[in-house]
Design an enzyme around this catalytic site. Structure first.
Site, PDB file in Angstrom:
ATOM      1  N   SER A   1      51.191-116.483 -46.093  1.00  7.39           N
ATOM      2  CA  SER A   1      50.338-116.184 -47.253  1.00  7.39           C
ATOM      3  C   SER A   1      49.602-114.852 -47.142  1.00  7.39           C
ATOM      4  O   SER A   1      48.465-114.723 -47.601  1.00  7.39           O
ATOM      5  CB  SER A   1      49.348-117.331 -47.508  1.00  7.39           C
ATOM      6  OG  SER A   1      50.054-118.501 -47.874  1.00  7.39           O
TER       7      SER A   1
ATOM      8  N   GLY B   1      53.626-119.886 -47.567  1.00  3.53           N
ATOM      9  CA  GLY B   1      53.869-120.199 -48.973  1.00  3.53           C
ATOM     10  C   GLY B   1      52.816-121.099 -49.601  1.00  3.53           C
ATOM     11  O   GLY B   1      53.007-121.620 -50.693  1.00  3.53           O
TER      12      GLY B   1
ATOM     13  N   GLU C   1      53.502-117.538 -37.187  1.00  5.20           N
ATOM     14  CA  GLU C   1      53.406-118.034 -38.561  1.00  5.20           C
ATOM     15  C   GLU C   1      52.987-119.506 -38.551  1.00  5.20           C
ATOM     16  O   GLU C   1      53.847-120.389 -38.428  1.00  5.20           O
ATOM     17  CB  GLU C   1      54.762-117.913 -39.259  1.00  5.20           C
ATOM     18  CG  GLU C   1      55.288-116.504 -39.357  1.00  5.20           C
ATOM     19  CD  GLU C   1      56.270-116.356 -40.514  1.00  5.20           C
ATOM     20  OE1 GLU C   1      56.004-115.517 -41.377  1.00  5.20           O
ATOM     21  OE2 GLU C   1      57.257-117.086 -40.561  1.00  5.20           O
TER      22      GLU C   1
ATOM     23  N   GLU D   1      61.218-122.599 -41.628  1.00  4.62           N
ATOM     24  CA  GLU D   1      62.099-123.232 -42.625  1.00  4.62           C
ATOM     25  C   GLU D   1      63.461-123.558 -42.018  1.00  4.62           C
ATOM     26  O   GLU D   1      64.100-124.532 -42.377  1.00  4.62           O
ATOM     27  CB  GLU D   1      62.221-122.320 -43.854  1.00  4.62           C
ATOM     28  CG  GLU D   1      60.929-122.331 -44.668  1.00  4.62           C
ATOM     29  CD  GLU D   1      60.610-121.038 -45.391  1.00  4.62           C
ATOM     30  OE1 GLU D   1      61.511-120.196 -45.580  1.00  4.62           O
ATOM     31  OE2 GLU D   1      59.431-120.858 -45.770  1.00  4.62           O
TER      32      GLU D   1
ATOM     33  N   ASN E   1      60.318-110.773 -45.962  1.00  4.88           N
ATOM     34  CA  ASN E   1      61.314-111.841 -45.895  1.00  4.88           C
ATOM     35  C   ASN E   1      61.545-112.351 -47.316  1.00  4.88           C
ATOM     36  O   ASN E   1      60.720-113.094 -47.847  1.00  4.88           O
ATOM     37  CB  ASN E   1      60.779-112.956 -44.980  1.00  4.88           C
ATOM     38  CG  ASN E   1      61.674-114.170 -44.942  1.00  4.88           C
ATOM     39  OD1 ASN E   1      62.796-114.148 -45.441  1.00  4.88           O
ATOM     40  ND2 ASN E   1      61.177-115.252 -44.354  1.00  4.88           N
TER      41      ASN E   1
ATOM     42  N   LYS F   1      63.663-114.416 -48.347  1.00  9.07           N
ATOM     43  CA  LYS F   1      64.138-115.816 -48.365  1.00  9.07           C
ATOM     44  C   LYS F   1      65.301-115.967 -49.355  1.00  9.07           C
ATOM     45  O   LYS F   1      66.032-115.010 -49.571  1.00  9.07           O
ATOM     46  CB  LYS F   1      62.981-116.769 -48.675  1.00  9.07           C
ATOM     47  CG  LYS F   1      61.793-116.532 -47.751  1.00  9.07           C
ATOM     48  CD  LYS F   1      60.770-117.622 -47.791  1.00  9.07           C
ATOM     49  CE  LYS F   1      59.624-117.249 -46.850  1.00  9.07           C
ATOM     50  NZ  LYS F   1      58.625-118.299 -46.723  1.00  9.07           N
TER      51      LYS F   1
HETATM   52  P1  PGA Z   1      54.683-116.334 -47.261  1.00  8.09           P
HETATM   53  O1  PGA Z   1      55.911-116.496 -46.236  1.00  8.09           O
HETATM   54  O2  PGA Z   1      54.168-114.939 -47.093  1.00  8.09           O
HETATM   55  O3  PGA Z   1      55.278-116.581 -48.619  1.00  8.09           O
HETATM   56  O4  PGA Z   1      53.677-117.349 -46.875  1.00  8.09           O
HETATM   57  C1  PGA Z   1      55.877-115.920 -44.972  1.00  8.09           C
HETATM   58  C2  PGA Z   1      57.146-116.247 -44.226  1.00  8.09           C
HETATM   59  O5  PGA Z   1      57.652-117.364 -44.376  1.00  8.09           O
HETATM   60  O6  PGA Z   1      57.692-115.410 -43.474  1.00  8.09           O
END
Ligand code: PGA
Length: 256
Positions: free
Chosen positions: A216, A176, A170, A100, A9, A11
């Site tokens: 993460s 993040g 998640e 998000e 992803n 983003k």
């Molecule tokens: P991250 O994000 O690996 O940066 O924690 C995962 C996600 O939001 O799909």
């Protein structure tokens, strides 16, 4: 064992040139690998989907997903992108219900349900995200929260429709933050989600449903997380923006 899925992803990151470079780096590294038993999905921003679908067609090494789609069918919805548009350009997956989007764009269960329906009606496979906030885990409400999200977002589907869905667990506190869930916490929630599916759709569907972990993930922690029974791969944010990291995660998923 189910073949693992690793979805990246991206983003809201990368310029056009940076996205092109990252895809190039990913293809270079993936081409060096003899055999990879991982299904890879790349989810770039809308603006780079065509670049990604072109690359997908040329190299046949991954599938392309969007990060969002409209809850509406078509028409006067300025700024929106429909599921039919995505399907028409070779996009096969879409992330729906990411925390998000729930947080910053106030997407509630009703909107997410409509988005799931739009995706399925147009041949797009939803990667439906669920997960609790930190206070919800601390007050031991995490199972209750995830149960509500799964039920409200997905359990209106009939068996045939539900069989197409991918779920991503998640925990919001892990996204993040560098603070991933422990393999045990991930395994426990995946087992719980599968139990909910079993109760609603039966054990055959529950066993076949792909449930990814996200939050993460990186090349150092995925081995233990992916090795948990019931963890069918990962939804990777930050680490999907680095070709070496992402490919290492894909290789480790393949070797479990
Ligand atoms: P991250 O994000 O690996 O940066 O924690 C995962 C996600 O939001 O799909």
């Amino acid at each position: 064992m189910r073949k693992k899925i690793v979805a990246g992803n991206w983003k809201m990151n990368l310029t056009f040139q940076e996205a092109d470079d990252l895809l190039g780096d990913l293809m270079d590294r993936l081409e060096e690998i003899d055999e990879l038993d991982t299904e890879i999905i790349i989810c770039p921003p809308f603006t780079y989907l065509e670049m990604a679908t072109d690359c997908c067609e040329e190299y046949q090494m991954f599938e392309v997903g969007a990060q969002n789609l409209s809850a509406f069918d078509q028409g006067a919805y300025t700024g929106e992108i429909s599921a039919a548009m995505l399907e028409s350009m070779g996009v096969t997956y879409c992330i729906i219900g990411h925390s998000e989007r729930r947080k910053y764009f106030e997407e509630d269960d009703k909107i997410l349900k409509a988005k799931v329906d739009q995706a399925l009606e147009n041949g797009i496979i939803p990667i439906f995200c669920v997960g609790e906030l930190l206070p919800e885990r601390e007050s031991e409400k995490h199972f209750e929260v995830v149960r509500r999200q799964v039920r409200h977002g997905l359990f209106h589907l009939d068996t045939n429709e539900f069989s197409k869905i991918i779920i991503a667990y998640e925990p919001v506190w892990a996204i993040g933050t560098g603070m991933n869930a422990t393999p045990e916490q991930a395994g426990e929630m995946h087992a719980y989600i599968r139990k909910l599916i079993d109760e609603r759709y039966g054990s055959e569907v529950a066993q076949a449903t792909m449930i990814l972990y996200g939050g993460s993930c990186n090349s150092k922690n995925v081995k233990d997380i992916f090795a948990q029974p019931g963890v069918d791969g990962g939804l990777i944010g930050g680490a999907s923006l680095k070709a070496d990291e992402f490919v290492s995660i894909c290789i480790q998923a393949s070797n479990i």
